[in-house]
Design a protein around this motif. Structure first.
Motif, PDB file in Angstrom:
ATOM      1  N   MET A 180       0.658  -1.139  -0.046  1.00 28.72           N
ATOM      2  CA  MET A 180       0.061   0.086   0.004  1.00 28.72           C
ATOM      3  C   MET A 180       0.845   1.222   0.160  1.00 28.72           C
ATOM      4  O   MET A 180       0.328   2.188  -0.405  1.00 28.72           O
ATOM      5  N   SER A 181       1.946   1.102   0.553  1.00 31.13           N
ATOM      6  CA  SER A 181       3.129   2.408   0.681  1.00 31.13           C
ATOM      7  C   SER A 181       3.179   2.990  -0.758  1.00 31.13           C
ATOM      8  O   SER A 181       3.672   4.060  -0.620  1.00 31.13           O
ATOM      9  N   THR A 182       3.329   2.023  -1.744  1.00 34.51           N
ATOM     10  CA  THR A 182       3.309   2.714  -3.086  1.00 34.51           C
ATOM     11  C   THR A 182       2.561   3.701  -3.486  1.00 34.51           C
ATOM     12  O   THR A 182       2.694   4.452  -4.405  1.00 34.51           O
ATOM     13  N   GLY A 183       1.398   3.658  -2.977  1.00 39.93           N
ATOM     14  CA  GLY A 183       0.272   4.795  -3.182  1.00 39.93           C
ATOM     15  C   GLY A 183       0.448   6.012  -2.924  1.00 39.93           C
ATOM     16  O   GLY A 183       0.296   6.949  -3.323  1.00 39.93           O
ATOM     17  N   MET A 184       1.791   6.318  -1.798  1.00 40.26           N
ATOM     18  CA  MET A 184       2.173   7.458  -1.654  1.00 40.26           C
ATOM     19  C   MET A 184       2.863   8.431  -2.667  1.00 40.26           C
ATOM     20  O   MET A 184       2.908   9.531  -2.608  1.00 40.26           O
ATOM     21  N   LEU A 185       3.169   7.624  -3.808  1.00 40.27           N
ATOM     22  CA  LEU A 185       3.554   8.297  -5.017  1.00 40.27           C
ATOM     23  C   LEU A 185       2.539   9.316  -5.448  1.00 40.27           C
ATOM     24  O   LEU A 185       2.934  10.073  -6.263  1.00 40.27           O
ATOM     25  N   MET A 186       1.197   9.145  -5.103  1.00 40.74           N
ATOM     26  CA  MET A 186       0.155  10.109  -5.677  1.00 40.74           C
ATOM     27  C   MET A 186       0.410  11.581  -4.939  1.00 40.74           C
ATOM     28  O   MET A 186      -0.067  12.597  -5.880  1.00 40.74           O
ATOM     29  N   PHE A 187       1.252  11.738  -4.051  1.00 38.87           N
ATOM     30  CA  PHE A 187       1.540  12.855  -3.628  1.00 38.87           C
ATOM     31  C   PHE A 187       2.476  13.678  -4.441  1.00 38.87           C
ATOM     32  O   PHE A 187       2.844  14.704  -3.931  1.00 38.87           O
TER      33      PHE A 187
END
Length: 171
Positions: free
Chosen positions: A59-66
């Motif tokens: 899920m931490s890969t979703g931080m790329l949205m920022f």
């Protein structure tokens, strides 16, 4: 990166907010169903530490949205979303239990998990409807991601601690 940023800008400026809200809610319902199904199947197999640790890492890969302006969230809202996620995680930590069987450690099935999951779905939908009038849709998506990550990470750490304690007692 500029072309991707231009595409994200175009999509957020050309699609009406109501469609983004409806679409993200439908996706959330599908994901909730998927998570519950996976949890039910997991209760039929012994659990391992790796299965507890991997979901927050993925899920931490979703931080790329920022990296994109549309999803960036002011620090006060990061703190608020993180706090709400931590509060919700306490319910998950409290209701997650393991049991020892002859061939390994199993996650106990819990009706409370479904109730909590459905409760989060309702709270999320109400929050999205109320907040979408004052907060940009992309920013709101970023806040809900932070909330979810702030809920899942402590829950999984709590699960890992409980798992290791049971594992230690059985050896």
């Amino acid at each position: 990166m500029n072309k991707l940023q231009e595409l994200v800008d175009y999509l957020f400026n050309s699609i009406p907010s109501i469609y983004l809200i409806i679409g993200s809610t439908v996706i959330f319902i599908v994901m909730t169903t998927f998570v519950y199904t996976m949890r039910a199947k997991a209760a039929n197999q012994p659990i391992q530490a790796k299965k507890i640790i991997l979901p927050p890492l993925f899920m931490s890969t979703g931080m790329l949205m920022f990296l994109f302006d549309e999803f960036q969230v002011p620090w006060i809202q990061v703190a608020e979303a993180s706090f709400v996620g931590l509060v919700f995680s306490t319910f998950l930590i409290y209701t997650t239990r393991f049991e020892m069987k002859e061939d390994g450690i199993y996650l106990q099935k819990s009706k409370a998990f479904l109730v909590i999951l459905l409760g989060l779905l309702v709270i999320r939908m109400i929050g999205k409807i109320v907040l979408s009038n004052t907060i940009d849709v992309g920013e709101l998506g970023g806040m809900f991601f932070i909330l979810a990550f702030s809920m899942i990470l402590p829950w999984r750490v709590g699960m890992l601690v409980k798992y290791k304690q049971l594992e230690k007692r059985t050896k």
